[in-house]
Design an enzyme around this catalytic site. Sequence first.
Site, PDB file in Angstrom:
ATOM      1  N   SER A 173      52.286  19.175  86.253  1.00  7.23           N
ATOM      2  CA  SER A 173      51.209  20.123  85.987  1.00  7.23           C
ATOM      3  C   SER A 173      49.825  19.603  86.409  1.00  7.23           C
ATOM      4  O   SER A 173      49.625  19.266  87.567  1.00  7.23           O
ATOM      5  CB  SER A 173      51.257  20.485  84.501  1.00  7.23           C
ATOM      6  OG  SER A 173      50.297  21.414  84.172  1.00  7.23           O
ATOM      7  N   ASP A 216      45.696  25.431  87.811  1.00  2.00           N
ATOM      8  CA  ASP A 216      46.054  24.012  87.664  1.00  2.00           C
ATOM      9  C   ASP A 216      47.131  23.659  88.697  1.00  2.00           C
ATOM     10  O   ASP A 216      47.533  24.496  89.509  1.00  2.00           O
ATOM     11  CB  ASP A 216      46.475  23.666  86.228  1.00  2.00           C
ATOM     12  CG  ASP A 216      47.878  24.119  85.895  1.00  2.00           C
ATOM     13  OD1 ASP A 216      48.378  25.053  86.560  1.00  2.00           O
ATOM     14  OD2 ASP A 216      48.493  23.549  84.984  1.00  2.00           O
ATOM     15  N   ASP A 219      50.285  23.196  88.868  1.00  2.00           N
ATOM     16  CA  ASP A 219      51.574  23.888  89.031  1.00  2.00           C
ATOM     17  C   ASP A 219      51.433  25.394  88.798  1.00  2.00           C
ATOM     18  O   ASP A 219      52.431  26.103  88.651  1.00  2.00           O
ATOM     19  CB  ASP A 219      52.663  23.282  88.134  1.00  2.00           C
ATOM     20  CG  ASP A 219      52.364  23.425  86.656  1.00  2.00           C
ATOM     21  OD1 ASP A 219      51.188  23.596  86.302  1.00  2.00           O
ATOM     22  OD2 ASP A 219      53.312  23.361  85.852  1.00  2.00           O
ATOM     23  N   ASP A 277      50.247  27.302  86.320  1.00  2.00           N
ATOM     24  CA  ASP A 277      50.487  28.041  85.072  1.00  2.00           C
ATOM     25  C   ASP A 277      49.249  28.144  84.185  1.00  2.00           C
ATOM     26  O   ASP A 277      49.313  28.716  83.099  1.00  2.00           O
ATOM     27  CB  ASP A 277      51.696  27.497  84.291  1.00  2.00           C
ATOM     28  CG  ASP A 277      51.553  26.053  83.898  1.00  2.00           C
ATOM     29  OD1 ASP A 277      50.481  25.465  84.157  1.00  2.00           O
ATOM     30  OD2 ASP A 277      52.521  25.493  83.348  1.00  2.00           O
ATOM     31  N   ARG A 312      44.645  14.794  67.326  1.00  2.00           N
ATOM     32  CA  ARG A 312      46.111  14.882  67.374  1.00  2.00           C
ATOM     33  C   ARG A 312      46.611  14.027  68.533  1.00  2.00           C
ATOM     34  O   ARG A 312      45.872  13.807  69.508  1.00  2.00           O
ATOM     35  CB  ARG A 312      46.587  16.337  67.532  1.00  2.00           C
ATOM     36  CG  ARG A 312      46.016  17.050  68.731  1.00  2.00           C
ATOM     37  CD  ARG A 312      46.656  18.409  68.943  1.00  2.00           C
ATOM     38  NE  ARG A 312      47.941  18.314  69.621  1.00  2.00           N
ATOM     39  CZ  ARG A 312      48.091  18.163  70.933  1.00  2.00           C
ATOM     40  NH1 ARG A 312      47.046  18.071  71.724  1.00  2.00           N
ATOM     41  NH2 ARG A 312      49.293  18.094  71.464  1.00  2.00           N
ATOM     42  N   SER A 331      48.415  13.358  71.884  1.00  2.00           N
ATOM     43  CA  SER A 331      48.811  14.182  73.031  1.00  2.00           C
ATOM     44  C   SER A 331      50.330  14.125  73.173  1.00  2.00           C
ATOM     45  O   SER A 331      50.957  13.117  72.880  1.00  2.00           O
ATOM     46  CB  SER A 331      48.154  13.639  74.293  1.00  2.00           C
ATOM     47  OG  SER A 331      48.847  14.094  75.422  1.00  2.00           O
ATOM     48  N   ARG A 369      43.890  12.887  71.252  1.00  2.00           N
ATOM     49  CA  ARG A 369      42.836  13.809  71.677  1.00  2.00           C
ATOM     50  C   ARG A 369      41.903  14.106  70.494  1.00  2.00           C
ATOM     51  O   ARG A 369      42.374  14.305  69.363  1.00  2.00           O
ATOM     52  CB  ARG A 369      43.429  15.132  72.152  1.00  2.00           C
ATOM     53  CG  ARG A 369      44.190  15.009  73.432  1.00  2.00           C
ATOM     54  CD  ARG A 369      44.424  16.381  74.057  1.00  2.00           C
ATOM     55  NE  ARG A 369      45.481  16.316  75.050  1.00  2.00           N
ATOM     56  CZ  ARG A 369      45.317  15.863  76.293  1.00  2.00           C
ATOM     57  NH1 ARG A 369      44.140  15.431  76.680  1.00  2.00           N
ATOM     58  NH2 ARG A 369      46.329  15.828  77.138  1.00  2.00           N
TER      59      ARG A 369
HETATM   60  P1  NG1 Z   1      48.792  17.656  75.099  1.00  2.00           P
HETATM   61  O1  NG1 Z   1      48.714  16.521  76.061  1.00  2.00           O
HETATM   62  O2  NG1 Z   1      49.940  17.590  74.119  1.00  2.00           O
HETATM   63  O3  NG1 Z   1      47.475  17.905  74.431  1.00  2.00           O
HETATM   64  C1  NG1 Z   1      48.373  19.443  77.046  1.00  2.00           C
HETATM   65  C2  NG1 Z   1      47.519  20.598  76.591  1.00  2.00           C
HETATM   66  C3  NG1 Z   1      48.421  21.632  75.951  1.00  2.00           C
HETATM   67  C4  NG1 Z   1      49.521  22.075  76.899  1.00  2.00           C
HETATM   68  C5  NG1 Z   1      50.218  20.855  77.496  1.00  2.00           C
HETATM   69  C6  NG1 Z   1      51.212  21.199  78.577  1.00  2.00           C
HETATM   70  C7  NG1 Z   1      45.221  20.513  75.764  1.00  2.00           C
HETATM   71  C8  NG1 Z   1      44.302  20.011  74.704  1.00  2.00           C
HETATM   72  N1  NG1 Z   1      46.510  20.176  75.614  1.00  2.00           N
HETATM   73  O4  NG1 Z   1      49.098  18.976  75.954  1.00  2.00           O
HETATM   74  O5  NG1 Z   1      47.649  22.700  75.532  1.00  2.00           O
HETATM   75  O6  NG1 Z   1      49.000  22.919  77.900  1.00  2.00           O
HETATM   76  O7  NG1 Z   1      49.290  19.893  78.022  1.00  2.00           O
HETATM   77  O8  NG1 Z   1      50.705  21.251  79.851  1.00  2.00           O
HETATM   78  O9  NG1 Z   1      44.767  21.193  76.685  1.00  2.00           O
HETATM   79 ZN    ZN Z   2      50.438  23.515  84.404  1.00  2.00          ZN
END
Ligand code: NG1
Ligand code: ZN
Length: 561
Positions: A67, A284, A286, A288, A520, A522, A529
Site C-alpha cells: 500500500s 495511495d 495501491d 485504495d 495505539r 500501528s 501512533r
Molecule cells: P496502522 O498502521 O495500523 O495505523 C494504517 C492506517 C489504517 C489503515 C491501515 C491499512 C492510519 C492512522 N492508519 O494502519 O487506517 O488504513 O494502515 O493500510 O492512517
Molecule cells: Zn492502500
Amino acid sequence: MEEEQKAILFKISSHFPSPQGVKISYGTAGFRADASILQSTVYRVGILSSLRSLKTQSVIGLMITASHNKVTDNGIKIADPSGEMLTQAWEPFADQLANASDPQLLLQLISEFVTKENIPLDGTWTGEILVGRDTRPSGASLLEAAEQGIGSVVGAVALDMGILTTPQLHWMVRARNKGMRATELDYFKQLSDSFRCLMDLIPNKHKLNETDDKLVVDGANGVGGEKLEILKKMLDSLAIEVRNSGKGEGVLNEGVGADYVQKEKVTQHGFGIEDVGIRCASLDGDGDRLVYFTVPSNSSGDIDLIDGDKILSLFALFIKEQLSILNKEVDKNATNNYEACLGVIQTAYANGASTDYLKQLGLEVVFTQTGVKYLHEKASQYDIGIYFEANGHGTILFSECFLSWLDARNNELSAISKGSEQQKAALRLLAVSNLINQAVGDALSGLLLVEAILKHMGWSVHRWSDLYQDLPSRQLKVKVVDRTAVVTTNAETVVLRPHGLQEAINAETAKYTRGRSFIRPSGTEDVIRVYAEASTQEAADNLANSVAELADQFLGYGSNK
Ligand code: NG1
Ligand code: ZN
C-alpha cells in the site's frame, strides 16, 4: 491429509525457510515487512488462500502490496469470497503459519487445521485463487512464491491477474463469486457506465456549470495513476490530468501519495504554486485511498486538505438527500415503503469537527477500531453503511435487501411517473451502488463519485471544503521497544496497559481547549501512533509532542533501564 499431499507440502516448503529471529504478524491489513524477508510468508499465505478457497468452495483473492509503505516493503492481503478482507476467524491460523519455524511444524499446523475445519483436500473440489500485485519491483518474485504456495495444495490453482490496484482485485473476486463478468475491462466499464448515468441525471440547473472543471490527480507513482490513465479515456465529461503516474523517475510513495499528503499536509512532488485553487486529488500506492486537496495562494508549501472525513460527509449528504427525495410524498399506508437505515462509520482518527457535522445532519455515527476490516463489518449491518478512515480509505455499502427493494421501486416509478424526481433519486442511488466498490475502499470509484456529486450540487472544491472547518490535528510516530506492550480499549481511544499512561495522557489533554489525544500500536509499522487535536495548530502540535514524550517515557528505550 493424504500422504501425497503431505509429501508435496514438505518438499516445496523446505525451499521457503522462515526468516530467523523475526516474528511476523497479520496486522491491520495483512502481513507487511521489508520485501527481502517475505518469500516464506507469501508462500505460506498462498497455502492459506488455497485452503480458504477449498473450504468456501469459492474464488479467493491474494494481493501482493504494501500500500502506502515504502517501495522496499511489500505485503500480502487476502480477499474473501465476497471481496472483503479475510475473515478475522482465520487470522490466528495465518499468524501460526507465517511463524512456523520448519516444514515439519508447518505440516502439522496445516494438517490439524484441515481436520478441524473439515477442508476437502481429496481433489473433489477445485480451489481458485486470483493473484494480483502492485508495481513494486519485488512483486514478481513474491508472485512466484505465492504460486508455489497455491500449487502446494492439491486441487488449487492460481490465476495471475497481473498488476492491479488492490480494489480491482477485490472487485474481481466478488464479481467472479457472483457469477458476473470479472475482467479488468468489465471493472472499467462498470465504473464508467455508472458514472455516465449519474452525470446524465444531474439537475438541469447545474448542467451548464463549467467552473472548476479540471482535476489533477497525484498517482503516488504507483498502480492507481496507471489505471486512472486508462479509465479516464472512457470518460468523456471529465478532464483529468494524472501526475506522478509512475512512468517518470519518481519513486513509489516517496514524497507523494495520499498518505504523505494526509499526514504531512504539504504539497507533494509534482505540485506547487502553479496549482493554486485547482481541484487536486491524491491516491495511495495501491489505489485504495483517496484524498483531495487544494494549494493555497500563500506559497507556504502547505495544502488545504480534504480528507476521508470530508469525502464521507459529501457522500452522506448526497445519499441523505436522495433518500429524502425518494421518500417524499410516500403513501404512509402503502406496503412498499422502506425506511432505509443509514449508518456512518468512523474511527478515532476522524476529525472531531466531521463527527459534529455528521451528527448535526441527524445521522447515526458509530466508531470502530482502526482497520477497514472493522469498519466494513460494521457498515454491512445497515441498509446503507458509509465508512471512511480519515486517511481516505472507505466506501458505501448497500444491503442486498435494500437494493432489491430499490430496483423494484424504480421499476414501479418508471411505470407510474417516469422521469419524476423520485424516480431519478432511485436511479441515482442504484448508479451509486454500481459505481462505488462494494468489496473494499477504492480510490478510483471514490474519485468518480466525488466528481459526480460535486457536479450534481454545482459545487466548487472550495464550497465542499467549507462544509465544516477541520479542528487542527497532528499525527506522530514513536519507536518503542515493544509496541505490543500497549493494550487499548474503547475503539482504541483508551490505553489499558501500561498502567498509568492513560491517566498521564488525560492530564495532558485536559490542558487544551477542545483537546483530544490517543495512542495505539500501528498494525502495519513497528511504531506507536500518536494523534492529537486541539483548537489551534500550535496547541495540537504541542499536545501531540507531549503525548509522544509520555509514550516514550512509558515504552521507549529509556523506559526499561
Ligand atoms: P496502522 O498502521 O495500523 O495505523 C494504517 C492506517 C489504517 C489503515 C491501515 C491499512 C492510519 C492512522 N492508519 O494502519 O487506517 O488504513 O494502515 O493500510 O492512517
Ligand atoms: Zn492502500
